[in-house]
Design an enzyme around this catalytic site. Sequence first.
Site, PDB file in Angstrom:
ATOM      1  CB  ILE A   1      38.436  35.306  35.723  1.00  0.00           C
ATOM      2  CG1 ILE A   1      39.595  35.662  34.772  1.00  0.00           C
ATOM      3  CG2 ILE A   1      38.757  33.818  36.590  1.00  0.00           C
ATOM      4  CD1 ILE A   1      40.965  35.692  35.473  1.00  0.00           C
TER       5      ILE A   1
ATOM      6  CG  ASP B   1      30.619  42.480  39.397  1.00  0.00           C
ATOM      7  OD1 ASP B   1      30.855  43.805  39.057  1.00  0.00           O
ATOM      8  OD2 ASP B   1      31.488  41.644  38.881  1.00  0.00           O
TER       9      ASP B   1
ATOM     10  CG  ASP C   1      31.985  49.066  46.131  1.00  0.00           C
ATOM     11  OD1 ASP C   1      33.401  48.594  46.462  1.00  0.00           O
ATOM     12  OD2 ASP C   1      31.978  50.094  45.262  1.00  0.00           O
ATOM     13  CB  ILE C   2      34.511  44.148  47.719  1.00  0.00           C
ATOM     14  CG1 ILE C   2      35.391  44.841  46.850  1.00  0.00           C
ATOM     15  CG2 ILE C   2      33.854  42.964  47.023  1.00  0.00           C
ATOM     16  CD1 ILE C   2      36.683  44.151  45.989  1.00  0.00           C
TER      17      ILE C   2
ATOM     18  CB  SER D   1      52.156  36.423  37.033  1.00  0.00           C
ATOM     19  OG  SER D   1      51.550  37.085  36.221  1.00  0.00           O
TER      20      SER D   1
ATOM     21  CE1 TYR E   1      45.755  43.694  39.765  1.00  0.00           C
ATOM     22  CE2 TYR E   1      47.445  42.979  38.668  1.00  0.00           C
ATOM     23  CZ  TYR E   1      46.367  42.722  38.874  1.00  0.00           C
ATOM     24  OH  TYR E   1      45.770  41.452  38.602  1.00  0.00           O
TER      25      TYR E   1
ATOM     26  CE  LYS F   1      44.718  41.199  42.004  1.00  0.00           C
ATOM     27  NZ  LYS F   1      43.532  40.792  42.348  1.00  0.00           N
TER      28      LYS F   1
ATOM     29  CE1 TYR G   1      49.275  52.570  17.784  1.00  0.00           C
ATOM     30  CE2 TYR G   1      47.332  52.187  18.585  1.00  0.00           C
ATOM     31  CZ  TYR G   1      47.861  52.869  17.931  1.00  0.00           C
ATOM     32  OH  TYR G   1      47.376  54.025  17.109  1.00  0.00           O
TER      33      TYR G   1
HETATM   34  N1  LIG Z   1      42.707  38.319  33.464  1.00  0.00           N
HETATM   35  C1  LIG Z   1      43.970  38.001  33.975  1.00  0.00           C
HETATM   36  O1  LIG Z   1      44.858  37.910  33.040  1.00  0.00           O
HETATM   37  C2  LIG Z   1      44.488  38.195  35.274  1.00  0.00           C
HETATM   38  C3  LIG Z   1      45.682  38.273  35.755  1.00  0.00           C
HETATM   39  C4  LIG Z   1      46.119  37.929  37.136  1.00  0.00           C
HETATM   40  C5  LIG Z   1      45.344  38.235  38.055  1.00  0.00           C
HETATM   41  N2  LIG Z   1      43.830  38.555  37.621  1.00  0.00           N
HETATM   42  C6  LIG Z   1      42.968  38.997  38.760  1.00  0.00           C
HETATM   43  O2  LIG Z   1      41.777  38.081  38.453  1.00  0.00           O
HETATM   44  C7  LIG Z   1      40.685  38.540  39.046  1.00  0.00           C
HETATM   45  C8  LIG Z   1      39.771  38.833  37.962  1.00  0.00           C
HETATM   46  O3  LIG Z   1      40.018  39.290  36.611  1.00  0.00           O
HETATM   47  P1  LIG Z   1      39.324  39.656  35.386  1.00  0.00           P
HETATM   48  O4  LIG Z   1      40.237  39.544  34.382  1.00  0.00           O
HETATM   49  O5  LIG Z   1      37.990  38.582  35.413  1.00  0.00           O
HETATM   50  O6  LIG Z   1      38.754  40.905  35.670  1.00  0.00           O
HETATM   51  P2  LIG Z   1      37.438  41.782  35.219  1.00  0.00           P
HETATM   52  O7  LIG Z   1      37.541  43.353  35.324  1.00  0.00           O
HETATM   53  O8  LIG Z   1      36.623  41.325  34.219  1.00  0.00           O
HETATM   54  O9  LIG Z   1      36.413  41.349  36.503  1.00  0.00           O
HETATM   55  C9  LIG Z   1      36.644  41.779  37.627  1.00  0.00           C
HETATM   56  C10 LIG Z   1      35.170  42.148  38.241  1.00  0.00           C
HETATM   57  O10 LIG Z   1      35.049  42.710  39.548  1.00  0.00           O
HETATM   58  C11 LIG Z   1      34.252  43.780  39.877  1.00  0.00           C
HETATM   59  N3  LIG Z   1      34.627  44.711  40.626  1.00  0.00           N
HETATM   60  C12 LIG Z   1      35.598  45.732  40.634  1.00  0.00           C
HETATM   61  N4  LIG Z   1      35.535  46.500  41.566  1.00  0.00           N
HETATM   62  C13 LIG Z   1      34.664  45.994  42.516  1.00  0.00           C
HETATM   63  C14 LIG Z   1      34.154  46.389  43.731  1.00  0.00           C
HETATM   64  N5  LIG Z   1      34.783  47.428  44.535  1.00  0.00           N
HETATM   65  N6  LIG Z   1      33.082  45.837  44.189  1.00  0.00           N
HETATM   66  C15 LIG Z   1      32.601  44.637  43.656  1.00  0.00           C
HETATM   67  N7  LIG Z   1      32.903  44.328  42.340  1.00  0.00           N
HETATM   68  C16 LIG Z   1      34.075  44.825  41.944  1.00  0.00           C
HETATM   69  C17 LIG Z   1      34.133  44.341  38.400  1.00  0.00           C
HETATM   70  O11 LIG Z   1      32.985  45.129  37.988  1.00  0.00           O
HETATM   71  C18 LIG Z   1      34.385  43.034  37.575  1.00  0.00           C
HETATM   72  O12 LIG Z   1      33.030  42.466  36.983  1.00  0.00           O
HETATM   73  C19 LIG Z   1      40.886  39.994  39.439  1.00  0.00           C
HETATM   74  O13 LIG Z   1      41.357  40.080  40.863  1.00  0.00           O
HETATM   75  C20 LIG Z   1      42.278  40.403  38.711  1.00  0.00           C
HETATM   76  O14 LIG Z   1      43.275  41.360  39.335  1.00  0.00           O
HETATM   77  C21 LIG Z   1      43.379  38.764  36.405  1.00  0.00           C
END
Ligand SMILES: NC(=O)c1ccc[n+]([C@@H]2O[C@H](COP(=O)([O-])OP(=O)(O)OC[C@H]3O[C@@H](n4cnc5c(N)ncnc54)[C@H](O)[C@@H]3O)[C@@H](O)[C@H]2O)c1
Length: 330
Positions: A25, A45, A70-71, A135, A158, A162, A217
Site C-alpha cells: 500500500i 522502511d 525501524d519504527i 477492519s 493483530y 490496530k 487452498y
Molecule cells: N493489505 C491489506 O488488505 C490491509 C488490510 C488492513 C490493514 N492493512 C494495514 O495497512 C498497512 C500496509 O499494509 P500492506 O498490505 O501494504 O503491508 P506490507 O507488508 O506490504 O507493507 C508494510 C511495510 O512495513 C514495513 N515494516 C514492517 N515492520 C517495520 C518496522 N519495524 N520498521 C519499518 N518498516 C517496517 C515492511 O517492510 C513493509 O514494507 C499495514 O499497517 C497493515 O496492517 C492492510
Amino acid sequence: MEEHIFHEKDISNDSFLVTGGAGFIGSHIAEYLLKHGAKKVRVLDNMVNGFEKNLSILRNYPAFEFMEGDIRNAETCLMACTGIDYVSHQAALGSVPRSIKEPVYFNDVNVGGFVNMLKAAVDQKVKQFVYASSSSVYGDEPTLPKREERIGNCLSPYAATKKTNELYAQVFADVYGLKLIGFRYFNIFGPRQDPDGPYAAVIPLFVKGIINKTPVYINGDGEQTRDFTFIDNAVQINIKGMLTRNSDAFNKVYNVAVGEYFTVNHLYQACAARLKSDWKPVHREPRAGDIRNSLADVSLAEKQLGYKPVKKFDTGLYETIEFFSQLYSG
Ligand SMILES: NC(=O)c1ccc[n+]([C@@H]2O[C@H](COP(=O)([O-])OP(=O)(O)OC[C@H]3O[C@@H](n4cnc5c(N)ncnc54)[C@H](O)[C@@H]3O)[C@@H](O)[C@H]2O)c1
C-alpha cells in the site's frame, strides 16, 4: 489503466513521509505523490516485508528519498519526520495468523513503533498524520454493514494492535493536538501485493496458483464474504486524509472499502474465469481469528473526506490479474 486525481491542493511545496513505503500500500501512496509533483516524498522502511523492486519504481523521481530504518527506534522516527508536513503511516506487521504465533513482536512493531511515530510527529510539528488501522478491529461484532462506531471484541493480537493504535491516536489528538485520521482498510488488493511466503494475501495466492497450476487452498467452505477493495481506493483516502482542510474530519477513523461484498468462492471463480482456467481449489480447515462476514458502510468517509470508491471489484481484479499474469509469464 485509467488514472484518477484525488487532490486539488498544489503539493509542489509539501514534503511527505510514507512509512512502510517499500511495501504494497505504501509504495502506491508514495508513487501517487511523486507522480503529482510533491516537493519531497521520504519512505521509511526496514525492509522486513518491503521490496527493492517497489523502491526502484519510486527511485525514478528526483523528489524521492529512502531511509532504511525501524519504527521501533524512536530516534529513527524523529529523523524521519524532520522537515515533513504530512505523514502516511503504513509500516506494520500485517497478518492475523502470524500475530497469533508472534504477539510480542506484533506489539513491538505495531504499537511501540506507532507510538514512536506519533511522538516524532508531535516533536517535529507535522501538520497532519494518517495511519493504517484495519477492519479486523470489528472483531466479533456481527452487524452488517460495519459502521465505525460499533465494534466488537478483537479476535487476534493483530486486531488488538490496530485497536490500540486507534486509542493512542485519540489520545495524541486530544493531549498533543496532533491532527490524526485513521483508516480501517477492508481487504486491500492490487498489483505489487506480495504473492509469496506463508502469510500471503488471498488474491495473489489464487492468481499465482491458477497460473502455475499449484494447489490453491480456500479456508473453510469459502462462503465467508469480504469487501474486496482495490488499491486505488486506499491511495485515494490517504491523499484526501493528509490534505483535507475539513476540521470535522480529524480525530476519527474511517472505513476504507467499496461497500460491496463477495464470497471467497466467487472470488476464486472470477479469477479462474478471467484466466480461462478450470483449475480447482482445495478446501481446508477455517483459519483461527478470521471474521466470517465483512462489508463496510463507507458513508462517513464519503461525507467527511469526499471519498468515492473509483474502481470496484471487477475492474480492480482485472488490473490485478493483468499484473500477475505478466509477472509469471516472464
Ligand atoms: N493489505 C491489506 O488488505 C490491509 C488490510 C488492513 C490493514 N492493512 C494495514 O495497512 C498497512 C500496509 O499494509 P500492506 O498490505 O501494504 O503491508 P506490507 O507488508 O506490504 O507493507 C508494510 C511495510 O512495513 C514495513 N515494516 C514492517 N515492520 C517495520 C518496522 N519495524 N520498521 C519499518 N518498516 C517496517 C515492511 O517492510 C513493509 O514494507 C499495514 O499497517 C497493515 O496492517 C492492510
